[in-house]
Design an enzyme around this catalytic site. Structure first.
Site, short mmCIF file in Angstrom:
data_model
loop_
_atom_site.label_atom_id
_atom_site.label_comp_id
_atom_site.label_asym_id
_atom_site.label_seq_id
_atom_site.Cartn_x
_atom_site.Cartn_y
_atom_site.Cartn_z
N TYR A 1 2.80 2.78 4.12
CA TYR A 1 2.04 2.25 3.23
C TYR A 1 1.67 0.74 4.08
O TYR A 1 0.44 0.18 3.57
CB TYR A 1 2.75 2.11 1.92
N ARG B 1 -1.57 1.92 5.87
CA ARG B 1 -2.76 2.14 4.89
C ARG B 1 -3.25 0.60 4.22
O ARG B 1 -4.41 0.46 4.30
CB ARG B 1 -2.31 2.87 3.55
N GLN C 1 -8.34 7.43 -9.11
CA GLN C 1 -7.17 7.99 -8.49
C GLN C 1 -6.91 7.29 -7.32
O GLN C 1 -5.71 7.60 -6.70
CB GLN C 1 -7.50 9.56 -8.01
N ASN C 2 -7.63 6.38 -6.83
CA ASN C 2 -7.33 5.67 -5.51
C ASN C 2 -6.66 4.58 -5.76
O ASN C 2 -6.70 3.78 -6.76
CB ASN C 2 -8.78 5.32 -4.95
N ASP D 1 -6.79 2.13 -3.57
CA ASP D 1 -7.42 1.11 -2.91
C ASP D 1 -7.99 0.20 -4.13
O ASP D 1 -8.25 0.27 -5.24
CB ASP D 1 -8.49 1.45 -1.79
N HIS E 1 -3.05 6.11 -10.15
CA HIS E 1 -1.96 6.22 -9.29
C HIS E 1 -1.44 4.83 -8.64
O HIS E 1 -0.53 5.10 -7.40
CB HIS E 1 -2.34 7.32 -8.24
N GLY F 1 -16.24 12.40 -5.95
CA GLY F 1 -15.38 12.36 -4.58
C GLY F 1 -13.84 12.81 -4.86
O GLY F 1 -12.82 12.56 -4.31
N SER G 1 -11.45 16.83 -5.74
CA SER G 1 -11.71 18.37 -5.58
C SER G 1 -11.24 18.51 -7.16
O SER G 1 -11.50 19.71 -7.43
CB SER G 1 -10.64 18.70 -4.76
#
Length: 228
Positions: free
Chosen positions: A53, A56, A86-87, A89, A104, A170, A172
Site C-alpha cells: 500500500y 500504491r 470503488q476506487n 484514490d 472500499h 470504468g 466491469s
C-alpha cells in the site's frame, strides 16, 4: 436540478496512470493480489501488506485527475452530482467533486486495528510498523480488503435509488456488492455505461453504452444529457 449518480471503478483512474489489479494480471511482484490485500495477509505478513500500500500511495501522489474526473466536476453546474466510487484514490476529491462516497476505503487514510472508528490522514506516502493509534494499536490501511464487509453499501444503495440518471464508469460490474447497485436505480431512470471494454450486461432500452475511455466517454455523456 436532476440527481446524477455516478458509480466509478478502476477504469476511471486508468488515464491518470494508476494501474488496475486487472492490468497487474492479478500479481504484484511475485505475489497474488489476494495475498497482499486480505485480512489473512495482514495476519501473516503485515510488513509486506504495508509495503504494497505504500507503493500504491506513492504512485497516487504522483498522479493527477484526468479529463474524466474534471468532466464530472463540470457537470455539477447543471446536475446534483453524487459519486459512488470503488476506487481508493483521492482523484475525485482533488478534481473538485463535492459529494463522494468511497465504498472500499481511502488509500491516503489509516485506521486503528483496535477501533475502526479511529481514522487518520496519512502525511506523505508511508505507513509503517510501529505507527500507532491513540489507543496504542497498530494502524492499518483504511481500505476494504478482499473478504471484508463493505460498510458503506447501504448508503450507496440509498443514493442509487434516488438517481434521475445513473452512470457507470470504468467498472466491469463483476465486483459485488457494488455491481448490485444497478438494481436499486429507479425503472424510469436512464443508465449510461462508459467503458472501452465489452460490458457484460443484458441489452435494455434504457441502457446506453458509450464504449470509450473515461475522459472521452464523460465528454460524450455531457453532450448527450445536457441536450436531452
Amino acid at each position: 436540478m436532476k440527481k446524477l449518480v455516478v458509480l466509478t471503478g478502476a477504469g476511471m483512474s486508468a488515464e491518470s496512470g494508476l494501474r488496475t489489479f486487472r492490468e497487474m494480471g492479478g500479481l504484484w511482484e511475485e505475489y497474488d493480489i489476494y495475498e497482499v490485500a486480505s485480512p489473512k495477509a495482514w495476519q501473516r505478513d503485515r510488513s509486506l501488506v504495508l509495503r504494497f500500500y505504500n507503493e500504491r500511495r506513492k504512485q497516487l501522489l504522483e498522479a493527477r485527475p484526468n479529463e474524466g474526473h474534471l468532466g464530472l466536476v463540470d457537470l455539477e453546474k447543471d446536475f446534483e452530482v453524487f459519486i459512488i466510487t470503488q476506487n481508493i484514490d483521492d482523484l475525485h476529491e482533488r478534481a473538485g467533486s463535492s459529494r463522494i462516497l468511497h465504498l472500499h476505503g481511502e488509500l491516503r487514510k489509516s485506521r486503528s486495528t483496535a477501533d475502526p472508528d479511529l481514522i487518520y490522514d496519512i502525511d506523505g506516502w508511508k505507513l509503517e510498523e510501529g505507527d500507532l493509534c491513540e489507543k496504542g494499536s497498530q494502524l492499518r490501511p483504511h481500505v476494504v480488503w478482499f473478504g471484508e464487509a463493505v460498510p458503506a453499501i447501504q448508503e450507496a444503495a440509498s443514493i442509487a435509488s434516488s438517481a434521475d440518471i445513473f452512470v457507470i464508469i470504468g467498472t466491469s460490474m463483476n465486483v459485488y456488492p457494488a455491481a448490485g447497485l444497478i438494481n436499486y436505480v429507479p425503472s424510469s431512470s436512464p443508465i449510461f455505461i462508459i467503458d472501452p471494454n465489452e460490458v457484460n450486461l443484458p441489452e435494455h432500452p434504457r441502457i446506453r453504452v458509450i464504449q470509450k475511455s473515461a475522459g472521452e466517454g464523460v465528454r460524450l455523456l455531457k453532450q448527450e444529457i445536457r441536450n436531452a
